[in-house]
Design a protein around this motif. Structure first.
Motif, PDB file in Angstrom:
ATOM      1  N   LEU A  19       3.615  16.223  -1.677  1.00 34.85           N
ATOM      2  CA  LEU A  19       3.284  14.868  -2.124  1.00 34.85           C
ATOM      3  C   LEU A  19       4.477  14.158  -2.760  1.00 34.85           C
ATOM      4  O   LEU A  19       4.829  13.033  -2.383  1.00 34.85           O
ATOM      5  N   ALA A  78       6.746  11.014  -1.329  1.00 35.36           N
ATOM      6  CA  ALA A  78       6.820   9.789  -2.124  1.00 35.36           C
ATOM      7  C   ALA A  78       8.282   9.409  -2.380  1.00 35.36           C
ATOM      8  O   ALA A  78       8.678   8.257  -2.224  1.00 35.36           O
ATOM      9  N   GLY A  87       2.557   1.656  -3.322  1.00 37.62           N
ATOM     10  CA  GLY A  87       1.554   2.050  -4.314  1.00 37.62           C
ATOM     11  C   GLY A  87       1.245   3.531  -4.190  1.00 37.62           C
ATOM     12  O   GLY A  87       1.221   4.274  -5.174  1.00 37.62           O
ATOM     13  N   PHE A  88       1.093   3.965  -2.955  1.00 32.34           N
ATOM     14  CA  PHE A  88       0.774   5.362  -2.728  1.00 32.34           C
ATOM     15  C   PHE A  88       1.933   6.266  -3.176  1.00 32.34           C
ATOM     16  O   PHE A  88       1.727   7.327  -3.753  1.00 32.34           O
ATOM     17  N   SER A  89       3.154   5.806  -2.915  1.00 34.33           N
ATOM     18  CA  SER A  89       4.284   6.664  -3.269  1.00 34.33           C
ATOM     19  C   SER A  89       4.437   6.754  -4.791  1.00 34.33           C
ATOM     20  O   SER A  89       4.825   7.780  -5.334  1.00 34.33           O
ATOM     21  N   PHE A  94       1.954   6.738  -6.793  1.00 34.52           N
ATOM     22  CA  PHE A  94       0.912   7.698  -7.119  1.00 34.52           C
ATOM     23  C   PHE A  94       1.441   9.124  -6.874  1.00 34.52           C
ATOM     24  O   PHE A  94       1.334  10.012  -7.721  1.00 34.52           O
ATOM     25  N   GLY A  95       2.060   9.313  -5.713  1.00 33.59           N
ATOM     26  CA  GLY A  95       2.580  10.636  -5.358  1.00 33.59           C
ATOM     27  C   GLY A  95       3.608  11.135  -6.351  1.00 33.59           C
ATOM     28  O   GLY A  95       3.676  12.325  -6.644  1.00 33.59           O
ATOM     29  N   SER A 112      10.003   8.228   0.846  1.00 33.78           N
ATOM     30  CA  SER A 112       9.604   6.892   1.292  1.00 33.78           C
ATOM     31  C   SER A 112      10.263   5.816   0.424  1.00 33.78           C
ATOM     32  O   SER A 112      10.726   4.790   0.920  1.00 33.78           O
ATOM     33  N   ARG A 113      10.342   6.053  -0.866  1.00 31.72           N
ATOM     34  CA  ARG A 113      10.974   5.055  -1.741  1.00 31.72           C
ATOM     35  C   ARG A 113      12.470   4.952  -1.466  1.00 31.72           C
ATOM     36  O   ARG A 113      13.031   3.867  -1.419  1.00 31.72           O
ATOM     37  N   ALA A 159       0.845  -1.202   0.000  1.00 37.16           N
ATOM     38  CA  ALA A 159       0.000   0.000   0.000  1.00 37.16           C
ATOM     39  C   ALA A 159       0.877   1.248   0.000  1.00 37.16           C
ATOM     40  O   ALA A 159       0.648   2.194  -0.763  1.00 37.16           O
ATOM     41  N   ALA A 160       1.911   1.240   0.847  1.00 34.80           N
ATOM     42  CA  ALA A 160       2.772   2.415   0.962  1.00 34.80           C
ATOM     43  C   ALA A 160       3.484   2.685  -0.361  1.00 34.80           C
ATOM     44  O   ALA A 160       3.564   3.823  -0.826  1.00 34.80           O
TER      45      ALA A 160
END
Lengths: 504, 306
Positions: free
Chosen positions: B181, B185, B133-135, B137-138, B188-189, B130-131
């Motif tokens: 955003l 992202a 995937g969200f990143s 997206f960001g 986090s990556r 999820a994390a």
């Protein structure tokens, strides 16, 4: 220095306190206050009455400062700081000034302020571009505290119209605080007094109780800058602002609702294509006419501008003195265009380069592209060069563009200035030259009697219509979005002047 | 130390000189701005007068040496539009950009590092997926789209936040989230990848064998050893953000220096453009000097070898 630097911050803080209620809330507070918030796309760099150049800046500055005379909604000049202006001779104007007018700091307004404002605009050191509106002025003389005489180098019957571009400032205030403070913390005699400015964000004004017209109906005005076209309509939808300017035609219909009304005003701005008439192929009037007949202006108005424009027969919009309502805009006749072109010796068609600015006029580059497509049908092959305005202007001033799309609009509602700019031999904006025309125009522009001057302008309009000096197209329609609580109607000078606005 | 400082100063001066020359080159290529400061029907004489009032009629090299001379005295020239000192024009817009940068950057960096580390510790779990995937997206969502959607949803349809401007305390939220955003992202990556890399190292195996708790391994060992990489990437982001986020500032009508730069370029107000570029260049230099200092703290090994 420290105090000065922190002023913008203080202003921002104050505005934060004042506005947090009506901005962040659901609009409940906004209903109670009669502060009108206006959002414009463009950003003002200064509030100095001599340095402003753009329309956005003029709206703010003419709220703070007054003009000597100002047009009403019909485009007729009305007294303001000057109660009367009389031409005592061909070249001398005598202005009687209003008594008892005070600046926002309490100082009395008098003739010295008028002289100082005009002299400053004419002084090259000031960096003011306004000198171009008062080229004719030779000298400004103070006769007594409420009388000024302006001597011009040649008869200039439209001087009072032109002086609308020069809001009157306070000499004493300028001398007291210096140029920098003068431009960022302005004081005028206008209906609204300056309270704060957060550059790039907002200018806040409050109703001036002692204004000579009386106190404005509303308590104040906030001019906000919202550069993005979608965001500015969102701000109106969210109820954060009461009035937005220059609504894009495609957004206008989606914006209208119970809470939002669309206001329109026939603009003083018209759009045309200047043709390089001194070289082939446009030195031949038949080729120029053929291009005009190959232009479906109605289709451009309907499809590109969604109806927010009106066809005009020649260069200038109807509000300019000298407009000829007997002339009919040329109809779209592509067949006839081809025939004319063949008759002029171009049965295979012609090709040329056209320049167009981008982002300067309503949908300018889209209009240019539509023209290219239409013209192709009639045998004109166009190499279209679209340019950013700042790149366009230097080439325009060098007179090196030849054939190009351009607009004309000013609150000086007299045909002379526009005809001169786009047709006289030595104007940078002219690709046409006929000394006899120049002579007639100069003569017309010096006639003091309005009716007589208008008659001469109409003759000249007929001449350029017959010669097809340009591709004549349309005048724009200014579109505003307003919250339903605001009672105000737009003005032909494009200025958002809210003295007579009401909030319900 | 003195030698080092002197070297840093010379390096900084060289960078700034390069910037000044480059911006002056742009000024030369961009052409004559005077037509933008007068009506189109100004006479050539009037244009000449305005040109000379701005000193634009002098040869470009003279303007250049004048400018550099002024620079040494702390004078960055006068705005062509407002005739105010260019530095003042820029400085009054700087607080808005700094405010937006900090509100976008600090939460984004923290959230990014925490989420990335957590995802690394729970590799291939649902949370990780999820994390990440969200990143993704960001990183892929363009700012102008995210901003427009945010305005529509939580400023127009559900009016919680103002659509823009800098007039109320809540006004910072939407632009900061929109702008942060991508940073969150990216952080986090980066954090996930480096922490995963560290967790595969042999010292981690040793620590586990010694019975060190998993959370201590992740935070004290793996994350600590990853920070130098993550901070480098974040510092680049910070530099970019401080240069002004033109699109975010435009969408949210935020009065920062990004928009001022765009508007000044459109108006060919060169002194203001130059002041912005110089200030941003100085900002970059300062950020990277600080970055070098943090390396010593984050990874003492960078100190050795001298």
């Amino acid at each position: 220095m420290g105090v000065k630097k922190s002023l913008p911050l203080l202003g921002a803080f104050a505005s934060l306190l004042v506005l947090s209620g009506c901005v962040a809330g659901d609009g409940g507070d906004a209903e109670a206050s009669t502060i009108v918030t206006v959002a414009q796309g463009g950003e003002g760099a200064t509030l100095d009455n001599a340095l402003i150049a753009g329309g956005n800046e003029y709206s703010i500055v003419t709220s703070i400062y007054d003009l000597l005379m100002m047009v009403d909604r019909d485009g007729t000049l009305q007294p303001a700081l000057a109660t009367s202006a009389e031409q005592v001779s061909d070249t001398v104007w005598r202005l009687e000034l209003r008594e008892g007018v005070t600046f926002h700091d309490g100082d009395a307004f008098d003739a010295e302020d008028v002289k100082w404002t005009l002299d400053r605009a004419m002084d090259p050191e000031s960096g003011s571009g306004q000198v171009t509106y008062i080229t004719s002025i030779e000298e400004v003389t103070v006769v007594d505290p409420l009388v000024v005489e302006i001597t011009t180098a040649y008869p200039d019957p439209t001087l009072m119209m032109s002086l609308q571009m020069l809001p009157i400032g306070s000499r004493d205030y300028f001398e007291e605080v210096g140029a920098e403070e003068y431009g960022s913390n302005p004081i005028g005699t206008g209906p609204f007094a300056f309270t704060s400015w957060t550059p790039g964000d907002r200018v806040e004004l409050v109703a001036y109780d002692d204004h000579w017209r009386g106190r404005p109906e509303i308590d104040g005005v906030v001019f906000r800058t919202i550069p993005d076209a979608a965001s500015i309509t969102s701000a109106l939808r969210a109820g954060e602002v009461d009035l937005i300017t220059n609504v894009s035609p495609d957004l206008a219909s989606t914006l209208e609702s119970d809470a939002i009304k669309i206001l329109t005003q026939d603009s003083n701005r018209s759009i045309m294509v200047t043709l390089e008439t001194e070289t082939a192929p446009f030195d031949d009037p038949r080729v120029r006419r053929a291009l005009q007949l190959a232009t479906d202006v109605e289709s451009i108005v309907d499809n590109v501008l969604v109806g927010y424009a009106k066809l005009i027969p020649t260069l200038l919009a109807p509000i300019y003195l000298g407009y000829d309502d007997e002339l009919e805009p040329y109809a779209y006749e592509p067949e006839e265009a081809r025939e004319l072109l063949a008759e002029a010796g171009y049965p295979e068609g012609v090709s040329f380069t056209m320049y167009a600015p981008s982002g300067r006029y309503l949908k300018d580059s889209d209009v240019a592209q539509a023209l290219v497509a239409q013209w192709k049908e009639a045998g004109f092959t166009v190499d279209l060069q679209v340019m950013e305005w700042a790149n366009f202007v230097p080439r325009y001033l060098e007179n090196s563009l030849g054939t190009y799309l351009i607009g004309y609009g000013t609150p000086i509602f007299d045909s002379g200035r526009g005809l001169n700019a786009y047709l006289s031999c030595d104007s940078a904006g002219s690709s046409f030259c006929d000394p006899a025309f120049d002579e007639q125009l100069a003569e017309a522009m010096s006639i003091g009697d309005d009716d007589e001057r208008a008659a001469r302008y109409r003759e000249l309009n007929k001449t350029i219509y017959d010669l097809s000096t340009h591709v004549f197209m349309y005048q724009q329609v200014d579109v505003y979005g307003a919250s339903s609580r605001l009672d105000w109607s737009p003005r032909p000078d494009e200025r958002v002047w809210l003295f007579d606005a009401r909030v319900e | 130390m003195i030698k080092k400082t002197a070297f840093a100063l010379i390096e900084t001066a060289a960078v700034l000189l390069g910037v000044v020359v480059a911006v002056f080159g742009m000024r030369y290529l961009a052409g004559d701005p005077v037509g933008l400061y007068a009506p189109l029907d100004a006479t050539p004489e009037q244009l000449d007068a305005i040109r000379s009032a701005h000193g634009l009629d002098r040869p470009i090299y003279e303007q250049f040496f004048d400018y550099v001379g002024g620079l040494l005295r702390g004078d960055l020239g006068t705005s062509l539009q407002s005739r105010r000192p260019a530095l003042d024009v820029v400085l009054e817009r700087l607080p808005a950009t700094v405010e937006l940068t900090l509100w976008a950057f600090i939460p984004a960096a923290i959230i990014g590092i925490v989420v990335g580390t957590f995802a690394a510790a729970r590799r291939n779990s649902l949370i990780d997926k999820a994390a990440m995937g969200f990143s993704l997206f960001g990183l892929s969502v363009p700012v102008y789209w995210a901003g427009a959607v945010a305005i529509l949803l939580v400023a127009v349809v559900i009016p919680i936040f103002p659509t823009g401007g800098r007039g109320s305390p809540l006004a910072i939220v939407l632009p900061a989230v929109t702008l942060g955003l991508a940073t969150a992202a990216r952080a986090s990556r980066m954090a996930r990848a480096s922490v995963v890399g560290q967790l595969n190292q042999r010292y981690v195996l040793t620590a586990r064998a010694k019975g060190v708790s998993e959370s201590r391994i992740v935070v004290r060992h793996a994350l600590r050893n990853s920070l130098a990489t993550v901070v480098t990437v974040l510092a680049l982001d910070l530099g970019v953000l401080l240069g002004g986020a033109v699109i975010t500032e435009t969408i949210f009508a935020w009065p920062g220096i990004g928009r001022l730069a765009a508007q000044s370029i459109a108006a060919r107000d060169f002194p203001v453009v130059q002041a912005i570029v110089l200030l941003v260049a100085v900002g970059y230099v300062v950020i990277f000097r600080l970055l070098n200092l943090t390396y010593r703290f984050l990874d003492p090994r960078t100190e050795t070898g001298r």
